[in-house]
Scaffold this active site. Structure first.
Site, PDB file in Angstrom:
ATOM      1  N   GLU A  65     -25.621  27.265  26.119  1.00  0.00           N
ATOM      2  CA  GLU A  65     -24.915  27.290  27.523  1.00  0.00           C
ATOM      3  C   GLU A  65     -23.904  26.429  27.198  1.00  0.00           C
ATOM      4  OE1 GLU A  65     -24.010  26.189  30.495  1.00  0.00           O
ATOM      5  OE2 GLU A  65     -25.648  25.524  31.004  1.00  0.00           O
ATOM      6  N   CYS A  85     -21.194  22.241  34.174  1.00  0.00           N
ATOM      7  CA  CYS A  85     -20.807  23.615  33.625  1.00  0.00           C
ATOM      8  C   CYS A  85     -20.295  24.597  34.658  1.00  0.00           C
ATOM      9  CB  CYS A  85     -21.874  24.023  32.503  1.00  0.00           C
ATOM     10  SG  CYS A  85     -23.289  23.963  32.964  1.00  0.00           S
ATOM     11  N   GLU A 111     -12.011  23.905  30.228  1.00  0.00           N
ATOM     12  CA  GLU A 111     -12.724  23.376  31.162  1.00  0.00           C
ATOM     13  C   GLU A 111     -12.234  21.834  31.459  1.00  0.00           C
ATOM     14  OE1 GLU A 111     -16.686  23.062  29.489  1.00  0.00           O
ATOM     15  OE2 GLU A 111     -17.369  23.456  31.520  1.00  0.00           O
TER      16      GLU A 111
END
Ligand code: ADP
Length: 491
Positions: free
Chosen positions: A260, A294, A393
């Site tokens: 993940e 996330c 990100e």
């Protein structure tokens, strides 16, 4: 809840890791300072383990899986232990929330929310443990064929620093429900609640060696754990580059992995959306946990007709945001460490240099300790969809707005990054809701809502660079087990 507790909890404690039911130091005696992100001050320490310590932990988990009471325990009993763990989290909730907040810098309110979600994970997987079963398969005459769901064996869980309690619970809940044993390596920046949870697991009655915790740096303890030949399966949540390294390590032993790895999740707001209702959700989706989530909704795609109105609403909200110490319980806490603070600061400077426009900034509280790792939230407009701010990100409270014309362009922009974790769609048009939900490449899609990190029962995981495998819900129980087919020949 006692505010005093969140400022003093674990002061001066030399924590120990848990291997085979015993609290132990690293064999070398080496330690890592635990720093409060709110102040930048050291307040505790954890063992800095190396490969020899990891070997001890994996062997303890191996022994507990191969012999002892655990492999014989009926699923319902495993479920009862998880339910008992849920009760112990509730009983120790104030301490766990205080510990998590002080260790990570997150506002106490978020620490409490994490405790509630943690309880829910253990409750869910406690109740699910005896509800996963195999099938029978129509086969040749004279044969009966069936499948069993079997645990992998020793599961290594490598945990990030953003939601230690919750991510541990989603890994441990599913892994233990299916009968695996665990070696968990929390992040060097946030290990305290993981150690505490392993103690509570012992108190709940999990046999020794079922729930082991090894602390240390990723390059030492983490690397040794993911490459260990006696580990059967590796589950990891964290950055994309580290995920690649862990997969390469696990590949040496051809072990399965769940990955993940974060996202650049879009929220698409069409002109017919209720933007009054959407605005607070859009802001929260990127400032929750200081944007260190996330599934943070870090890109907002806005239909051009309402771009200016929605941008103005978001700017008003961003300007009012205040970051401060965890125990002051403001909109945001500090970022996890100085490295992260420098990284977010650099990304914002680069975006400005590349011509993106800051529409609004929040503030850092004037009384926030000067040594803390604070960052004032930033709202950007006019962002080039090919720029780093649009593609990478940030893992901080930074939101980028993009205008679009029509559904096709919205979908193209939404899918226009290497990530595919979560998406939000805001529209009242039912047909459009379904069309867009199907075409957006994301593991979770929310319509007229956004659940950054929420929903224990909802399968969660990525497409593309966001990873593979699914956590949460029943799906995680399949990831944490393997099918065995058994064929009987009886003429
Ligand atoms: P960050 O980049 O913010 O430190 P990471 O994704 O690297 O975040 O860290 C998530 C987890 O992965 C932590 O527990 C960390 O210790 C661990 N880790 C880091 N590098 C490695 C590695 N090479 N092998 C295994 N685990 C690692």
């Amino acid at each position: 809840m006692d505010v005093h507790l969140s400022t003093t909890v674990a002061e001066g404690v030399a924590f120990r890791q848990l291997i085979g039911g015993k609290a132990v130091d690293a064999g070398s005696g080496a330690r890592i300072d635990v720093v409060s992100p709110s102040t930048g001050q050291v307040f505790a320490s954890i063992p800095a383990s190396d490969a020899a310590d990891v070997d001890n932990a994996v062997k303890a988990a191996r022994t507990a899986f191969d012999s002892g009471p655990w492999p014989k325990m009926p699923a319902v009993e495993r479920g009862r232990l998880l339910t008992r763990l849920c009760q112990l989290v509730e009983k120790n909730g104030s301490e766990l929330a205080a510990l998590e907040s002080r260790d990570t810098g997150k506002p106490l309110r978020q620490g409490r929310a994490d405790v509630v979600a943690t309880m829910r994970y253990y409750e869910f997987y406690g109740a699910a443990a005896d509800k996963i079963h195999g099938t029978t398969i129509p086969f040749l005459d004279g044969y009966t064929a069936l499948t069993l769901r079997e645990p992998h064996g020793v599961v290594a869980g490598i945990i990030p620093w953003n939601y230690p309690l919750q991510i541990l619970a989603r890994v441990a809940g599913a892994a233990l429900a299916m009968g695996n044993t665990l070696v968990v390596k929390p992040a060097e920046d946030a290990s305290l609640t993981t150690i505490r949870m392993a103690e509570l697991a012992l108190e709940a009655g999990f046999p020794e060696g079922v729930f082991n915790v090894i602390t240390g740096y990723g390059r030492d303890a983490g690397a040794a754990l993911s490459a260990h030949p006696l580990v059967d399966y590796v589950t990891f949540t964290g950055s994309t580059g580290t995920g690649t390294a862990i997969q390469q390590a696990a590949a040496q032993n051809n072990r399965g992995v769940t990955m993940e790895l974060g996202g650049k999740s879009p929220q698409i707001v069409f002109a017919d959306a209720d933007i009054e209702k959407a605005a607070p959700v859009l802001v929260n989706a990127v400032i929750q946990n200081g944007g260190q989530t996330c599934s943070a909704g870090s890109r907002i795609l806005i239909e051009r007709r309402i771009y200016d109105d929605l941008a103005a609403m978001l700017a008003t909200r961003f300007s009012a945001l205040v970051a401060g110490p965890h125990d002051a319980d403001l909109d945001l806490g500090a970022l996890i460490n100085s490295k992260q603070q420098a990284r977010v600061t650099a990304m914002v400077s680069q975006a400005e240099a590349a011509g993106a426009q800051i529409l609004a900034r929040g503030t850092v509280h004037k009384d926030a300790p000067s040594g803390g790792f604070y960052f004032a939230p930033a709202l950007f407009g006019g962002v080039d969809p090919a720029s780093a701010l649009a593609q990478e990100e940030v893992f901080g409270p930074v939101l980028a707005l993009f205008p679009f014309d029509g559904e096709e362009e919205a979908i193209r922009l939404a899918n226009g990054t290497d990530y595919g974790l979560v998406a939000g769609i805001w529209t009242k048009d039912g047909g459009r809701q379904h069309r867009v939900a199907k075409r957006v490449r994301a593991g979770q899609v929310f319509v007229n809502a956004y659940g950054a990190g929420g929903g224990i029962e909802l399968p969660f995981g990525g497409f593309k660079r966001s990873g593979h495998g699914r956590e949460k819900g029943f799906e995680a129980l399949y990831d944490m087990s393997a099918t065995k087919t058994v064929v009987f020949h009886h003429e």
